[in-house]
Design an enzyme around this catalytic site. Structure first.
Site: not given
Ligand code: DGL
Length: 269
Positions: A6, A69, A153, A187
């Protein structure tokens, strides 16, 4: 060993489901954290980065790689499968996350599917193309959610702004009485926000996340392809590799993988 790739942490949400269903295999996870996000990068760059990662995992000895991904699956996988593998690695396989997700959408009999993904995935129209191949009558609506990967993130998923931002994307997707029956979280990062989606999407809408789908489809694939399955080692080990800042990886990986991981810093070149 099965390789998982990923752009960063997100693919750990997929690996987590795979390891739950298929715990005996050895796994090597590679996150390109130094160059995340891929979601807004050009096709040429995503292809180059993905090719480097595939090469790296093949050099580690993986007979099979899962590109976890969505952005790499949309922008690089087909070229890797059609141009790269036949020449350099004819006996190895690279699979992505789009095909299994699309099969699930069609098998579940969805009529009107909403897809949330990165800008790159939405612009590639890879989901539209693949769904139409299997079922031309399914109506497909897409919405790019560029703020969601950075929120996750940054570990800010429980922040006050998250619901507002998700609600904005959902308003656009669900506008004009489209009667969407299924929402696909296309996603790697969105499963971390699942509770938010559950709160905010209309009750009757089924939410599909990719981890369990990819895990089931991989199990089927390995049954159908004993020539690959027999080459995958079964020692129950997990190796985590990252191209940047392994302490941050270890901290955030807990959120994505659900258990502590110890990562190692690597260079792809
Ligand atoms: N892994 C990417 C995906 O599933 C999201 C993060 C990124 O933009 O690199 O599309």
């Amino acid at each position: 060993m099965i390789g998982f790739f990923d752009s960063g942490f997100g693919g750990l949400t997929i690996l987590r489901s795979v390891v739950e269903l298929l715990p005996d295999y050895d796994y090597c996870y590679l996150g390109d954290n130094a160059r995340v996000p891929y979601g807004n990068r050009s096709q040429a760059i995503v292809f180059e980065f993905t090719k480097e990662a595939v090469d790296f995992l093949f050099r580690k000895g993986c007979p099979l790689i899962i590109i976890a991904c969505n952005t790499s699956s949309a922008k690089a996988l087909r070229r890797i499968q059609q141009e790269y593998l036949p020449v350099l690695y004819p006996s190895r396989r690279v699979l992505g996350v789009i095909r299994p997700s699309v099969e699930e959408v069609v098998e579940q009999g969805c009529l009107k599917v909403g897809i949330l993904a990165t800008e790159g995935v939405v612009a590639s129209e890879a989901y539209i193309t693949e769904i139409k191949k299997l079922s031309p009558t399914v109506e497909i609506y897409q919405e790019a959610c560029p703020l969601l990967v950075p929120i996750v993130e940054a570990g800010e998923q429980d922040g006050e702004a998250t619901d507002l931002i998700i609600a904005k994307y959902l308003r656009r997707l669900f506008s004009q009485d489209k009667d969407i029956d299924t929402l696909l979280l296309a996603c790697t990062h969105y499963p971390i926000l699942r509770r938010h989606f559950e709160r905010l999407v209309p009750r009757q809408v089924i939410i599909l996340e990719q981890g369990p789908i990819v895990a089931r489809k991989l199990k089927d694939y390995l049954i159908r392809h004993p020539e690959i399955e027999q080459r995958i080692s079964q020692g129950g080990t997990r190796i985590f590799l990252t191209t940047d800042a392994s302490t941050r990886f270890d901290r955030l990986a807990l959120t994505f993988f659900g258990e502590p991981v110890a990562s190692h810093l690597v260079s792809l070149s």
